[in-house]
Design a protein around this motif. Structure first.
Motif, PDB file in Angstrom:
ATOM      1  N   ALA A  73       0.885  -1.162   0.088  1.00 47.58           N
ATOM      2  CA  ALA A  73      -0.107   0.139   0.020  1.00 47.58           C
ATOM      3  C   ALA A  73       0.952   1.343   0.199  1.00 47.58           C
ATOM      4  N   LYS A  74       1.730   1.511   0.897  1.00 47.66           N
ATOM      5  CA  LYS A  74       2.766   2.502   1.152  1.00 47.66           C
ATOM      6  C   LYS A  74       3.455   2.884  -0.569  1.00 47.66           C
ATOM      7  N   GLU A  75       3.811   1.785  -1.019  1.00 42.66           N
ATOM      8  CA  GLU A  75       4.575   1.847  -2.378  1.00 42.66           C
ATOM      9  C   GLU A  75       3.709   2.217  -3.489  1.00 42.66           C
ATOM     10  N   TYR A  76       2.440   1.769  -3.238  1.00 46.16           N
ATOM     11  CA  TYR A  76       1.293   2.133  -4.399  1.00 46.16           C
ATOM     12  C   TYR A  76       1.091   3.768  -4.250  1.00 46.16           C
ATOM     13  N   ASP A  77       0.803   4.099  -3.134  1.00 51.23           N
ATOM     14  CA  ASP A  77       0.328   5.425  -2.738  1.00 51.23           C
ATOM     15  C   ASP A  77       1.401   6.276  -3.139  1.00 51.23           C
ATOM     16  N   LYS A  78       2.724   5.816  -2.958  1.00 52.03           N
ATOM     17  CA  LYS A  78       3.756   7.186  -3.160  1.00 52.03           C
ATOM     18  C   LYS A  78       3.699   7.094  -4.711  1.00 52.03           C
ATOM     19  N   TYR A  79       3.547   6.391  -5.535  1.00 53.71           N
ATOM     20  CA  TYR A  79       3.786   6.601  -6.973  1.00 53.71           C
ATOM     21  C   TYR A  79       2.550   6.840  -7.594  1.00 53.71           C
ATOM     22  N   GLN A  80       1.296   6.655  -7.099  1.00 53.28           N
ATOM     23  CA  GLN A  80       0.049   6.641  -7.828  1.00 53.28           C
ATOM     24  C   GLN A  80      -0.310   8.047  -8.274  1.00 53.28           C
ATOM     25  N   HIS A  81      -0.039   9.046  -7.613  1.00 55.88           N
ATOM     26  CA  HIS A  81      -0.272  10.489  -8.153  1.00 55.88           C
ATOM     27  C   HIS A  81       0.436  10.870  -9.330  1.00 55.88           C
ATOM     28  N   LEU A  82       1.341   9.835  -9.760  1.00 58.24           N
ATOM     29  CA  LEU A  82       2.016  10.245 -11.129  1.00 58.24           C
ATOM     30  C   LEU A  82       1.253  10.315 -12.352  1.00 58.24           C
ATOM     31  N   GLY A  83       0.233   9.127 -12.304  1.00 60.26           N
ATOM     32  CA  GLY A  83      -0.806   9.014 -13.258  1.00 60.26           C
ATOM     33  C   GLY A  83      -1.512  10.354 -13.525  1.00 60.26           C
ATOM     34  N   PHE A  84      -1.976  11.034 -12.590  1.00 58.36           N
ATOM     35  CA  PHE A  84      -2.567  12.226 -12.588  1.00 58.36           C
ATOM     36  C   PHE A  84      -1.646  13.483 -13.115  1.00 58.36           C
ATOM     37  N   GLU A  85      -0.726  13.388 -12.677  1.00 58.95           N
ATOM     38  CA  GLU A  85       0.404  14.544 -13.072  1.00 58.95           C
ATOM     39  C   GLU A  85       0.714  14.480 -14.454  1.00 58.95           C
ATOM     40  N   LEU A  86       0.983  13.022 -15.046  1.00 60.14           N
ATOM     41  CA  LEU A  86       1.225  13.053 -16.290  1.00 60.14           C
ATOM     42  C   LEU A  86       0.258  13.508 -17.382  1.00 60.14           C
ATOM     43  N   PHE A  87      -0.931  13.515 -16.839  1.00 60.30           N
ATOM     44  CA  PHE A  87      -1.750  14.184 -17.759  1.00 60.30           C
ATOM     45  C   PHE A  87      -2.376  15.864 -17.325  1.00 60.30           C
ATOM     46  N   TYR A  88      -1.413  16.127 -16.364  1.00 59.60           N
ATOM     47  CA  TYR A  88      -1.660  17.464 -15.993  1.00 59.60           C
ATOM     48  C   TYR A  88      -2.990  17.921 -15.308  1.00 59.60           C
ATOM     49  N   GLU A  89      -3.443  16.843 -14.599  1.00 56.69           N
ATOM     50  CA  GLU A  89      -4.667  16.669 -13.694  1.00 56.69           C
ATOM     51  C   GLU A  89      -4.641  16.813 -12.410  1.00 56.69           C
ATOM     52  N   ASP A  90      -5.378  17.336 -11.457  1.00 60.44           N
ATOM     53  CA  ASP A  90      -5.315  17.627 -10.349  1.00 60.44           C
ATOM     54  C   ASP A  90      -6.102  16.095  -9.651  1.00 60.44           C
TER      55      ASP A  90
END
Length: 124
Positions: A73-90
């Motif tokens: 879970a910690k590893e997943y949450d650590k990088y999960q935000h990148l999917g949104f940032e990749l498409f310039y989304e909040d």
């Protein structure tokens, strides 16, 4: 489970043949609930038409799942935000927009499948 499909299954523990031992719901052709028995006496359940060939007890399965979740879970949450940032989304804006589209009411029930670490659950 189609009863005649039993011939295609073998015991996951030792690959021996299986037979339908008991049908508690359904009929001779379509088993909803029941018991499958291996030729060496191992028992497996059928629930909602799905045979459960896991070789762990319910408590062992739950303990394994909890430990796996804690590890990942910690590893997943650590990088999960990148999917949104990749498409310039909040992330919060996108998640809330998707949840709004569900049209949930106060008495609605939601089943999340493949929910990751449950970030949407918190918002819902």
């Amino acid at each position: 489970m189609k009863a005649n499909n039993i011939e295609f299954f073998v015991s996951p523990a030792d690959k021996v043949s299986l037979r339908l031992k008991d049908i508690t719901a359904g009929d001779e052709s379509n088993v909803i609930e029941g018991i499958i028995e291996s030729s060496n006496g191992e028992l497996y359940t059928i629930k909602d038409g799905i045979p459960d060939f896991t070789v762990f007890s319910e408590s062992e399965k739950n303990e394994y799942a909890i430990n796996l979740f804690k590890d990942k879970a910690k590893e997943y949450d650590k990088y999960q935000h990148l999917g949104f940032e990749l498409f310039y989304e909040d992330e919060n804006t996108v998640r809330n927009s998707l949840i709004d589209r569900l049209g949930l009411k106060p008495d609605s029930k939601v089943l999340e499948v493949n929910a990751g670490t449950g970030r949407d659950s918190v918002l819902i």
